[in-house]
Design an enzyme around this catalytic site. Structure first.
Site, PDB file in Angstrom:
ATOM      1  N   HIS A  72       0.830  -1.208   0.000  1.00 34.77           N
ATOM      2  CA  HIS A  72       0.000   0.000   0.000  1.00 34.77           C
ATOM      3  C   HIS A  72       0.865   1.260   0.000  1.00 34.77           C
ATOM      4  CE1 HIS A  72       0.519   0.798   4.378  1.00 34.77           C
ATOM      5  NE2 HIS A  72       0.409  -0.505   4.542  1.00 34.77           N
ATOM      6  N   ASP A  74      -0.220   4.325   1.116  1.00 40.14           N
ATOM      7  CA  ASP A  74      -0.588   5.324   2.122  1.00 40.14           C
ATOM      8  C   ASP A  74       0.125   5.106   3.444  1.00 40.14           C
ATOM      9  OD1 ASP A  74      -2.177   2.964   2.439  1.00 40.14           O
ATOM     10  OD2 ASP A  74      -3.551   4.073   3.737  1.00 40.14           O
ATOM     11  N   ASP A  99       6.265   1.149   7.601  1.00 38.55           N
ATOM     12  CA  ASP A  99       4.926   0.720   7.169  1.00 38.55           C
ATOM     13  C   ASP A  99       4.378   1.678   6.124  1.00 38.55           C
ATOM     14  OD1 ASP A  99       2.492  -0.551   7.017  1.00 38.55           O
ATOM     15  OD2 ASP A  99       1.736   0.242   8.905  1.00 38.55           O
ATOM     16  N   GLU A 129      -5.072   1.772   2.729  1.00 36.52           N
ATOM     17  CA  GLU A 129      -5.021   0.573   3.564  1.00 36.52           C
ATOM     18  C   GLU A 129      -5.165   0.898   5.035  1.00 36.52           C
ATOM     19  OE1 GLU A 129      -3.224  -2.595   6.070  1.00 36.52           O
ATOM     20  OE2 GLU A 129      -2.567  -0.500   5.851  1.00 36.52           O
ATOM     21  N   GLU A 130      -4.719   2.089   5.434  1.00 36.45           N
ATOM     22  CA  GLU A 130      -4.652   2.440   6.857  1.00 36.45           C
ATOM     23  C   GLU A 130      -5.972   2.968   7.418  1.00 36.45           C
ATOM     24  OE1 GLU A 130      -2.250   1.578   8.528  1.00 36.45           O
ATOM     25  OE2 GLU A 130      -0.371   1.692   7.434  1.00 36.45           O
ATOM     26  N   GLU A 158       4.351  -6.082   3.761  1.00 33.05           N
ATOM     27  CA  GLU A 158       4.154  -5.425   5.050  1.00 33.05           C
ATOM     28  C   GLU A 158       5.386  -5.665   5.928  1.00 33.05           C
ATOM     29  OE1 GLU A 158       1.935  -3.541   6.438  1.00 33.05           O
ATOM     30  OE2 GLU A 158       0.006  -3.801   5.419  1.00 33.05           O
ATOM     31  N   HIS A 335       3.639   3.103  12.608  1.00 30.18           N
ATOM     32  CA  HIS A 335       2.729   4.161  13.071  1.00 30.18           C
ATOM     33  C   HIS A 335       3.312   5.013  14.206  1.00 30.18           C
ATOM     34  CE1 HIS A 335      -1.025   1.670  11.608  1.00 30.18           C
ATOM     35  NE2 HIS A 335      -0.062   1.771  10.704  1.00 30.18           N
TER      36      HIS A 335
END
Length: 359
Positions: A72, A74, A99, A129-130, A158, A335
């Site tokens: 992903h 984003d 990530d 995705e997030e 991932e 994150h």
């Protein structure tokens, strides 16, 4: 505004830094998607398609097997951690380094440097995705263009700290609501306390013994936990309603129907006035017994681990395709404000994938 160019001749760590420096918080992936599309269209051995801010590139060599490499574009909101920086210890810092822009960089490097892989390849770069599942770009592509995602095996890049994580857990969130009757707290006997009525629910959760199950040699551990509780009207009122939010993380040998039936059974004799399914997404079996997965494990080395948590390998599993998580970056750093990745691990993952696809 000039389109930021991606130089796919850079090593994977330098390319990661360049991608990190193009902000792409969920919903704002267009600039990065444009750059990815432009870079891939420069590669004559690939067929490139786009749907929204989702870019799919494919080789068409007639190989007997097709592998998907997906990631992903984003990130979570930036926390004063862009632009990226590389420190003297070879650690790359910045939002998305872990990530999963390092994984995206590995995808792009493989796309650019392996023009004749031993398996046909599909590269998927997707948005959102997030955030909420209904916004997920991989899901949108699967619905609108399922033929773009046809394949035999998928690798989701991932963060897995350079280890293979097989499958993923399913996740179910339910709201258990209890009912009572309001009254003045000075005359509590005139009412019925809905918060007190939640006590059996909490006791059942506290005494619950989660299951462990072995699948393809990987031990998945389940969990059933209260993740929130709401109730109360005012400090002088007996509450007439209470809601306990419960999250069930379950092993991928359970179907969604089986998981829901299990949770209903756990609370069957509790005083639940309303049982509401708030969110539910099934898991994915590891599929490590698949020949492509076995060859992948042999090429990348290390050990296979169970994936604790949910990832988009579940979407590939729903398409009937075994999938694993494999990428640079430590999952526990995702994150975080101090998100970071070891630059050498990005290159390591790229090299292991190249070995697999050229052996």
């Amino acid at each position: 505004m000039d389109l930021p160019a991606l130089d796919l001749s850079q090593d994977a760590a330098a390319l990661t830094a360049r991608i990190v420096d193009i902000p792409s918080v969920s919903g704002g992936e267009k600039v990065l998607a444009d750059a990815v599309e432009e870079a891939l269209r420069r590669l004559p051995h690939l067929t490139v398609d786009r749907y929204g801010n989702n870019v799919v590139a494919r080789t068409n060599l007639g190989r007997p097997e097709r592998v998907i490499l997906a990631g992903h574009l984003d990130t979570v909101p930036i926390a004063d951690n862009v632009p990226s920086r590389l420190d003297e210890d070879g650690v790359l810092w910045g939002c998305g380094t872990c990530d999963m822009k390092s994984g995206v960089a590995v995808q792009l490097r493989i796309a650019a440097t392996v023009p004749e892989p031993n398996r046909d390849l599909t590269f998927v770069f997707y948005d959102n995705e997030e955030v909420a599942a209904h916004l997920n770009g991989l899901g949108h592509v699967a619905e609108a263009h399922p033929d773009w995602l046809a394949g035999d095996f998928a690798v989701l890049l991932e963060p897995s700290d350079g280890e293979v994580e097989g499958g993923c857990q399913g996740t179910l969130r339910v709201l258990l609501r209890t009912a009572g009757e309001r009254a003045h707290s000075a005359r509590g006997w005139m009412g019925s306390n809905a918060v007190h009525a939640a006590a059996p629910i909490l006791q059942r959760l506290a005494s619950y013994e989660p299951r462990r199950v072995l699948i393809d040699g990987l031990e998945y551990r389940e969990g059933l936990n209260a993740v929130g509780i709401e109730g109360g009207v005012a400090t002088n009122v007996i509450p007439d309603a209470c809601t306990v939010s419960v999250n069930f993380r379950y092993a991928p040998d359970r179907t969604e129907q089986e998981a829901l039936a299990h949770v209903r059974e756990v609370f069957a004799d509790c005083p639940v006035a309303e049982f509401v399914v708030d969110d539910h997404t099934g898991g994915a079996l590891p599929g490590l017994s698949h020949p492509a997965a076995a060859a992948f494990m042999e090429a990348v080395g290390g050990r296979a681990l169970p994936k604790f948590g949910w990832t988009d390998v579940s979407r590939f599993s729903a398409l009937g395709m075994p999938a694993v998580n494999y990428g640079p970056g430590a999952p526990l750093l995702a994150h975080k404000r101090d998100e970071r990745v070891l630059a050498s691990l990005i290159v390591h993952c790229e090299n292991r994938l190249r070995e697999w696809l050229t052996a």
